[in-house]
Scaffold this active site. Structure first.
Site, short mmCIF file in Angstrom:
data_model
loop_
_atom_site.label_atom_id
_atom_site.label_comp_id
_atom_site.label_asym_id
_atom_site.label_seq_id
_atom_site.Cartn_x
_atom_site.Cartn_y
_atom_site.Cartn_z
N GLU A 110 12.57 20.65 4.12
CA GLU A 110 12.06 19.41 4.70
C GLU A 110 12.92 18.30 4.10
OE1 GLU A 110 9.98 19.34 7.04
OE2 GLU A 110 8.59 21.01 6.83
N GLU B 261 19.81 7.03 5.90
CA GLU B 261 18.43 6.88 5.46
C GLU B 261 18.40 5.91 4.27
OE1 GLU B 261 16.55 10.21 3.35
OE2 GLU B 261 14.82 9.93 4.65
N LYS C 143 7.80 23.07 -8.84
CA LYS C 143 8.48 22.06 -9.66
C LYS C 143 8.33 20.68 -9.03
CE LYS C 143 12.50 20.19 -9.82
NZ LYS C 143 12.09 18.86 -10.33
N GLY D 163 19.20 19.60 -0.52
CA GLY D 163 18.68 20.68 0.33
C GLY D 163 19.79 21.60 0.81
P1 NAD Z 1 16.10 14.94 -4.20
O1 NAD Z 1 16.79 15.84 -3.24
O2 NAD Z 1 16.92 14.18 -5.14
O3 NAD Z 1 15.07 15.77 -5.11
C1 NAD Z 1 14.07 16.58 -4.55
C2 NAD Z 1 13.69 17.64 -5.56
O4 NAD Z 1 14.79 18.53 -5.76
C3 NAD Z 1 13.32 17.10 -6.93
O5 NAD Z 1 12.23 17.82 -7.45
C4 NAD Z 1 14.57 17.37 -7.74
O6 NAD Z 1 14.33 17.52 -9.11
C5 NAD Z 1 15.03 18.69 -7.13
N1 NAD Z 1 16.44 19.02 -7.33
C6 NAD Z 1 17.46 18.17 -7.66
N2 NAD Z 1 18.61 18.86 -7.81
C7 NAD Z 1 18.31 20.17 -7.59
C8 NAD Z 1 19.09 21.36 -7.60
N3 NAD Z 1 20.39 21.37 -7.85
N4 NAD Z 1 18.45 22.53 -7.31
C9 NAD Z 1 17.13 22.55 -7.02
N5 NAD Z 1 16.36 21.46 -7.02
C10 NAD Z 1 16.93 20.27 -7.29
O7 NAD Z 1 15.16 14.03 -3.31
P2 NAD Z 1 14.22 12.85 -3.81
O8 NAD Z 1 15.10 11.70 -4.10
O9 NAD Z 1 13.28 13.33 -4.82
O10 NAD Z 1 13.37 12.58 -2.47
C11 NAD Z 1 13.81 11.76 -1.47
C12 NAD Z 1 14.32 12.55 -0.29
O11 NAD Z 1 13.35 13.49 0.14
C13 NAD Z 1 14.58 11.68 0.92
O12 NAD Z 1 15.82 12.02 1.50
C14 NAD Z 1 13.45 12.04 1.88
O13 NAD Z 1 13.70 11.84 3.22
C15 NAD Z 1 13.23 13.47 1.56
N6 NAD Z 1 11.88 13.87 1.96
C16 NAD Z 1 11.71 14.69 3.05
C17 NAD Z 1 10.44 15.06 3.47
C18 NAD Z 1 10.22 15.95 4.65
O14 NAD Z 1 9.13 16.51 4.74
N7 NAD Z 1 11.17 16.12 5.54
C19 NAD Z 1 9.34 14.61 2.76
C20 NAD Z 1 9.54 13.78 1.67
C21 NAD Z 1 10.83 13.44 1.27
#
Ligand code: NAD
Length: 451
Positions: A229, A354, A154, A212
């Site tokens: 991650e 962050e 997804k 997460g």
């Molecule tokens: P987010 O947590 O909002 O979304 C990430 C993904 O999770 C999206 O595809 C979203 O649709 C999905 N999601 C949202 N709600 C969910 C739920 N209830 N159940 C399952 N999936 C769900 O994050 P974002 O805003 O897309 O990305 C930014 C964040 O990602 C930042 O905090 C960044 O640090 C982190 N990030 C971490 C890494 C790493 O490798 N450590 C890499 C890239 C980004």
């Protein structure tokens, strides 16, 4: 909502509507994946390796198309986007070596032969964020497929286009239908269903620590393994004995790459007090020279933020902060934000949370022990850099900082051949590197009695 309008972050203009999958559509894709996985896992290892090599070749042939798509949906500078598309092909090539190398053990025991096998989980669900849509996707799907799993993936709502194209290219490359399915959809619908679906046996989540944690809690209820991650607040530690010119020249790339929307962004710049003023004098021209503008321009180093909401969020952190100096950014349409250097105190929100934008918080430190303590004064532990000419100090500090991915006299974090992942609130488990395919298997031990 049944469709999501993808916007071009550089202009704010609509690119395309993408239909969002329902729970029923997700379940149907998982059912197809269950069937496809059996055939995929039964293939000879060399046949799975060949299929992945072929997939890599097809991605290589489409680097320009994928890169242009990433410019359009994510606003990445074209030179970065080309690197990202090529990286996907390299990750596939690297893990194409894994099917023939998933070697178990033969363990000496009495009365028979004891053997371990690395068996795939079955269907793996991968949930991807918007900041590096195709590279992060490949870190999950390439080793998972290599280990004999089927993958349902997804993408983030904001950036589904490159992942969808990779799904098409997999089929074009000859991967059996259903082995790798990209399902665009809402997090709480499709992502959540990966967590609860009884036929998805492992989840890989990359995204915010907040979501997460929910995903991990859901996986715990299902006793489902999960790789996380998550976010970061990584430190760039500059000692007085460092090559200050080189360290200063590297600052913009360490935190403003991808407009700071990088989980590894060195968003805290920790500088030894005795060289603090001198170092900031060196950083200022480097920030002024950082080229922010049209992502289609070959010389651009930084594009816009991903969305208006992200721009407002980032601006909220800078409001009222002690801004030392800023770079430039285009005016007008699009979600632009100029690189910003902020002088911060240890308790400040901007030094702790962050920001996920082109903002770096600068803090002085007194000595080596203070530098390690300050670097560790965060809930996160993803990446970090240490600049020093003293080899012993480089070793001591790299062992003292609680982060998963560190570099000394460099800002590099990602190589497909080396492990990547965070400590503390930055995550659980590791991606990439030589062991990643094995992380998508379960070890089975079989004892064959000989008498
Ligand atoms: P987010 O947590 O909002 O979304 C990430 C993904 O999770 C999206 O595809 C979203 O649709 C999905 N999601 C949202 N709600 C969910 C739920 N209830 N159940 C399952 N999936 C769900 O994050 P974002 O805003 O897309 O990305 C930014 C964040 O990602 C930042 O905090 C960044 O640090 C982190 N990030 C971490 C890494 C790493 O490798 N450590 C890499 C890239 C980004």
């Amino acid at each position: 909502m049944s469709a999501f309008t993808v916007l071009n972050p550089a202009t704010g203009a609509a690119v395309r509507d993408v239909a969002l999958a329902s729970v029923e559509e997700t379940d149907a894709a998982v059912a197809r994946a269950v069937r496809a996985q059996r055939t995929w896992a039964d293939l000879a290892p060399v046949a799975r390796a060949d299929a992945l090599r072929n997939f890599a070749r097809v991605v290589e042939d489409h680097v320009e198309e994928l890169a242009q798509l990433e410019v359009l949906e994510a606003g990445h500078p074209i030179s970065s986007a080309r690197w990202e598309a090529s990286h996907v092909a390299q990750v596939l090539n690297y893990y194409a070596g894994a099917p023939e190398r998933l070697i178990g053990s033969q363990i000496p025991v009495a009365g028979g032969l004891d053997v371990t096998y690395h068996e795939p989980y079955g269907v793996v669900g991968i949930i991807v964020p918007w900041n590096f849509p195709m590279t992060i996707a490949s870190w999950g799907f390439a080793p998972a497929l290599a280990a004999g799993n089927a993958v349902v993936l997804k993408p983030a709502e904001l950036t589904p286009l490159t992942a969808m194209r990779l799904g098409d290219l997999a089929v074009e490359a000859g991967l059996p239908e259903g082995v790798f399915t990209v399902i665009p959809g809402a997090g709480p619908v499709v992502g959540e269903r990966f967590v609860t679906h009884p036929d998805v046996h492992k989840v890989v989540f990359t995204g915010s620590t907040r979501v997460g944690t929910q995903v991990a809690a859901g996986c715990a209820r299902e006793l489902k393994p999960v790789t996380l991650e998550l976010g970061g607040k990584s430190a760039n530690i500059v000692f007085a004995d460092a090559d200050l010119e080189a360290a200063a020249a590297a600052v913009p790339g360490s935190v403003f790459d991808n407009a700071g929307q990088d989980c590894c962004a060195r968003s805290r710049l920790l500088v030894e007090r005795s060289v603090y003023d001198r170092f900031l004098e060196l950083v200022e021209p480097a920030v002024a020279a950082w080229r922010v503008g049209d992502p289609n321009d070959e010389s651009t180093e930084m594009g816009p933020l991903i969305s208006a909401a992200q721009r407002d969020r980032v601006a909220g952190y800078v409001d009222g902060a002690d801004v030392a100096f800023r770079g430039t950014a285009p005016e007008g349409d699009g979600f632009w934000f100029a690189p910003t250097v902020v002088l911060a105190g240890r308790g400040d929100r901007i030094a702790k949370e962050e920001v996920f934008g082109p903002v770096v918080a600068v803090l002085p430190f007194d000595d080596e022990a203070d530098a390690i303590a300050l670097a560790n004064d965060t809930v996160y532990g993803l990446a970090g850099s240490i600049w020093t000419r003293d080899l012993g100090r480089g070793i001591r500090v790299s062992r003292g900082v609680r982060s998963g991915v560190l570099s000394v006299n460099s800002h590099s974090s990602v190589r497909y051949a080396t492990p990547f992942g965070g400590m503390k609130a930055s995550g659980l488990g590791r991606e990439l590197g030589p062991d990643a395919a094995e992380h998508f298997t379960q070890t089975k031990n079989v004892f064959y009695a000989t008498s």
